[in-house]
Design an enzyme around this catalytic site. Structure first.
Site, PDB file in Angstrom:
ATOM      1  N   ASP A  13       0.850  -1.189   0.000  1.00 52.34           N
ATOM      2  CA  ASP A  13       0.000   0.000   0.000  1.00 52.34           C
ATOM      3  C   ASP A  13       0.886   1.239   0.000  1.00 52.34           C
ATOM      4  O   ASP A  13       2.094   1.153   0.246  1.00 52.34           O
ATOM      5  CB  ASP A  13      -0.869  -0.018   1.274  1.00 52.34           C
ATOM      6  CG  ASP A  13      -1.743   1.216   1.397  1.00 52.34           C
ATOM      7  OD1 ASP A  13      -2.451   1.529   0.430  1.00 52.34           O
ATOM      8  OD2 ASP A  13      -1.712   1.875   2.460  1.00 52.34           O
ATOM      9  N   SER A  14       0.257   2.384  -0.224  1.00 53.81           N
ATOM     10  CA  SER A  14       1.000   3.644  -0.202  1.00 53.81           C
ATOM     11  C   SER A  14       1.442   4.033   1.210  1.00 53.81           C
ATOM     12  O   SER A  14       2.313   4.871   1.369  1.00 53.81           O
ATOM     13  CB  SER A  14       0.114   4.752  -0.775  1.00 53.81           C
ATOM     14  OG  SER A  14      -1.123   4.776  -0.084  1.00 53.81           O
ATOM     15  N   TYR A  45      -0.650   8.706  -2.166  1.00 51.30           N
ATOM     16  CA  TYR A  45      -0.579   8.473  -3.614  1.00 51.30           C
ATOM     17  C   TYR A  45      -1.834   9.032  -4.311  1.00 51.30           C
ATOM     18  O   TYR A  45      -1.822   9.257  -5.511  1.00 51.30           O
ATOM     19  CB  TYR A  45      -0.525   6.973  -3.902  1.00 51.30           C
ATOM     20  CG  TYR A  45       0.833   6.300  -3.736  1.00 51.30           C
ATOM     21  CD1 TYR A  45       1.840   6.840  -2.942  1.00 51.30           C
ATOM     22  CD2 TYR A  45       1.084   5.101  -4.387  1.00 51.30           C
ATOM     23  CE1 TYR A  45       3.059   6.198  -2.792  1.00 51.30           C
ATOM     24  CE2 TYR A  45       2.305   4.446  -4.260  1.00 51.30           C
ATOM     25  CZ  TYR A  45       3.286   4.994  -3.457  1.00 51.30           C
ATOM     26  OH  TYR A  45       4.489   4.355  -3.315  1.00 51.30           O
ATOM     27  N   GLY A  46      -2.901   9.172  -3.533  1.00 48.61           N
ATOM     28  CA  GLY A  46      -4.225   9.465  -4.112  1.00 48.61           C
ATOM     29  C   GLY A  46      -4.339  10.755  -4.893  1.00 48.61           C
ATOM     30  O   GLY A  46      -5.308  10.966  -5.609  1.00 48.61           O
ATOM     31  N   CYS A  76      -3.773  -1.088  -1.994  1.00 50.87           N
ATOM     32  CA  CYS A  76      -4.064   0.331  -2.204  1.00 50.87           C
ATOM     33  C   CYS A  76      -4.963   0.497  -3.432  1.00 50.87           C
ATOM     34  O   CYS A  76      -4.601   0.093  -4.539  1.00 50.87           O
ATOM     35  CB  CYS A  76      -2.749   1.070  -2.433  1.00 50.87           C
ATOM     36  SG  CYS A  76      -2.940   2.807  -2.797  1.00 50.87           S
ATOM     37  N   ASN A  77      -6.112   1.088  -3.231  1.00 50.35           N
ATOM     38  CA  ASN A  77      -7.057   1.282  -4.337  1.00 50.35           C
ATOM     39  C   ASN A  77      -6.467   2.177  -5.420  1.00 50.35           C
ATOM     40  O   ASN A  77      -6.689   1.962  -6.608  1.00 50.35           O
ATOM     41  CB  ASN A  77      -8.349   1.924  -3.815  1.00 50.35           C
ATOM     42  CG  ASN A  77      -9.167   0.969  -2.987  1.00 50.35           C
ATOM     43  OD1 ASN A  77     -10.150   0.419  -3.458  1.00 50.35           O
ATOM     44  ND2 ASN A  77      -8.761   0.742  -1.751  1.00 50.35           N
ATOM     45  N   THR A  78      -5.701   3.183  -4.995  1.00 44.67           N
ATOM     46  CA  THR A  78      -5.124   4.112  -5.965  1.00 44.67           C
ATOM     47  C   THR A  78      -4.109   3.381  -6.854  1.00 44.67           C
ATOM     48  O   THR A  78      -4.119   3.528  -8.077  1.00 44.67           O
ATOM     49  CB  THR A  78      -4.461   5.292  -5.221  1.00 44.67           C
ATOM     50  OG1 THR A  78      -5.444   5.913  -4.400  1.00 44.67           O
ATOM     51  CG2 THR A  78      -3.883   6.289  -6.180  1.00 44.67           C
ATOM     52  N   GLU A 155      -6.831   9.510   9.387  1.00 47.56           N
ATOM     53  CA  GLU A 155      -5.510   9.496  10.020  1.00 47.56           C
ATOM     54  C   GLU A 155      -5.496  10.370  11.279  1.00 47.56           C
ATOM     55  O   GLU A 155      -4.732  10.127  12.211  1.00 47.56           O
ATOM     56  CB  GLU A 155      -4.436   9.905   9.010  1.00 47.56           C
ATOM     57  CG  GLU A 155      -4.412   8.902   7.869  1.00 47.56           C
ATOM     58  CD  GLU A 155      -3.073   8.722   7.201  1.00 47.56           C
ATOM     59  OE1 GLU A 155      -2.149   9.493   7.475  1.00 47.56           O
ATOM     60  OE2 GLU A 155      -2.966   7.781   6.385  1.00 47.56           O
ATOM     61  N   CYS A 187     -11.319   2.751  -0.876  1.00 48.27           N
ATOM     62  CA  CYS A 187     -10.063   3.297  -0.351  1.00 48.27           C
ATOM     63  C   CYS A 187      -9.741   2.549   0.930  1.00 48.27           C
ATOM     64  O   CYS A 187     -10.645   2.217   1.702  1.00 48.27           O
ATOM     65  CB  CYS A 187     -10.230   4.792  -0.074  1.00 48.27           C
ATOM     66  SG  CYS A 187      -8.810   5.538   0.763  1.00 48.27           S
ATOM     67  N   THR A 188      -8.447   2.307   1.132  1.00 50.42           N
ATOM     68  CA  THR A 188      -8.005   1.549   2.315  1.00 50.42           C
ATOM     69  C   THR A 188      -8.511   2.136   3.633  1.00 50.42           C
ATOM     70  O   THR A 188      -8.704   1.404   4.605  1.00 50.42           O
ATOM     71  CB  THR A 188      -6.461   1.578   2.388  1.00 50.42           C
ATOM     72  OG1 THR A 188      -6.018   2.930   2.162  1.00 50.42           O
ATOM     73  CG2 THR A 188      -5.859   0.655   1.366  1.00 50.42           C
ATOM     74  N   HIS A 189      -8.672   3.466   3.664  1.00 51.53           N
ATOM     75  CA  HIS A 189      -9.005   4.130   4.932  1.00 51.53           C
ATOM     76  C   HIS A 189     -10.489   4.048   5.299  1.00 51.53           C
ATOM     77  O   HIS A 189     -10.840   4.223   6.454  1.00 51.53           O
ATOM     78  CB  HIS A 189      -8.605   5.605   4.840  1.00 51.53           C
ATOM     79  CG  HIS A 189      -7.128   5.840   4.874  1.00 51.53           C
ATOM     80  ND1 HIS A 189      -6.262   5.202   4.023  1.00 51.53           N
ATOM     81  CD2 HIS A 189      -6.364   6.635   5.674  1.00 51.53           C
ATOM     82  CE1 HIS A 189      -5.030   5.611   4.286  1.00 51.53           C
ATOM     83  NE2 HIS A 189      -5.070   6.481   5.280  1.00 51.53           N
TER      84      HIS A 189
END
Ligand code: DGL
Length: 268
Positions: A13-14, A45-46, A76-78, A155, A187-189
């Site tokens: 992931d980023s 990265y997004g 990472c989706n991006t 975050e 998205c990961t978040h």
């Protein structure tokens, strides 16, 4: 390369966000060894260009392949949105990505064939989710929305905060106006915002967690390819990052849902 079932799964992931995927994998596949790579020095990265993301993604995939992983997972989706082909082209082991997993998840749950997708600006602009979903279900109506503010809010730990709620209402308003019955958390978040997003979207909307969808897809692939680890001993988990920023431990553990140990700092 002949992958060995006892070899680890490589997840990347980023930054720390991909730990939501690791967490889902640990729960679904408790005997698999996992090597994680998070590019904490260069996140996010997004909002970066396709060229830059492809270059960084190549470096990370090569790092993990050198660790003899039996499978690569783009958490990472991006990265999955703009660089999954780059990884597939260079990898001798199978590659799974969260976008494909999330697309399958959406197709499985949407009865009205009207789905919303939320993600970073790069993911949404790439149209990768729409393409992946249409491959499985050409009649699906897709309504996408970039939610640039969600990553910093998560975050910050504002998972149930008035500011996050107002932001979510603003972002989801146009998507919900299309009478969707499911919403892909692209998205990961975003899995950390599930309770709040469910509240804002309402009970009629099913949230599709791409981390959980990925764990399911991984379990199927390992079984299909006879690559599941036959050992029933506690697995090894290693976390490689490019920087240890302020509050790394706290944020990482929030994503992972457990103590973060075996952290190694790498230079790419
Ligand atoms: N991991 C990214 C994603 O899933 C979010 C963080 C970033 O922008 O790098 O899209």
């Amino acid at each position: 390369m002949q992958a060995h079932p006892e070899n680890p799964i490589g997840v990347f992931d980023s930054g720390v966000g991909g730990l939501t995927v690791v967490r889902a994998l640990m729960e679904r596949l408790p005997f698999e060894n996992i090597v994680y790579f998070g590019d904490t020095a260069r996140v996010p990265y997004g909002v970066k260009s396709v060229e830059t993301i492809s270059h960084f993604t190549t470096q990370i995939a090569e790092f993990l392949l050198a660790k003899q992983v039996k499978l690569l997972i783009i958490a990472c989706n991006t990265m999955a949105a703009v660089a999954s082909q780059v990884v597939k082209d260079l990898s001798p082991v199978p590659v799974l990505d969260v976008i494909d997993a999330g697309a399958l998840g959406a197709v499985a749950v949407s009865e009205k064939k009207r789905v919303g997708v939320i993600g970073t600006p790069t993911t949404i602009n790439s149209n990768a989710y729409a393409r992946a979903i249409h491959e499985y279900e050409p009649d699906m109506r897709i309504h996408s929305q970039a939610c640039a503010l969600f990553v910093p809010l998560v975050e910050e730990g504002w998972l149930d905060h008035e500011v996050t709620r107002l932001t979510a209402q603003e972002y989801l308003k146009p998507v919900l106006a299309h009478d969707i019955d499911s919403l892909v958390l692209g998205c990961t978040h975003y899995p950390l915002l599930k309770p709040l997003l469910q509240d804002v979207a309402g009970e009629a909307v099913t949230l599709v967690d791409s981390a959980e969808a990925m764990a399911e897809q991984t379990a199927s692939l390992l079984a299909e390819m006879n690559l599941a680890n036959p050992k029933r001993t506690p697995p090894d988990y290693h976390f490689h990052v490019t920087d240890v920023p302020l509050r790394f431990q706290t944020i990482g553990e929030r994503f992972l849902g457990r103590t973060l140990t075996n952290v190694h700092v790498e230079k790419l």
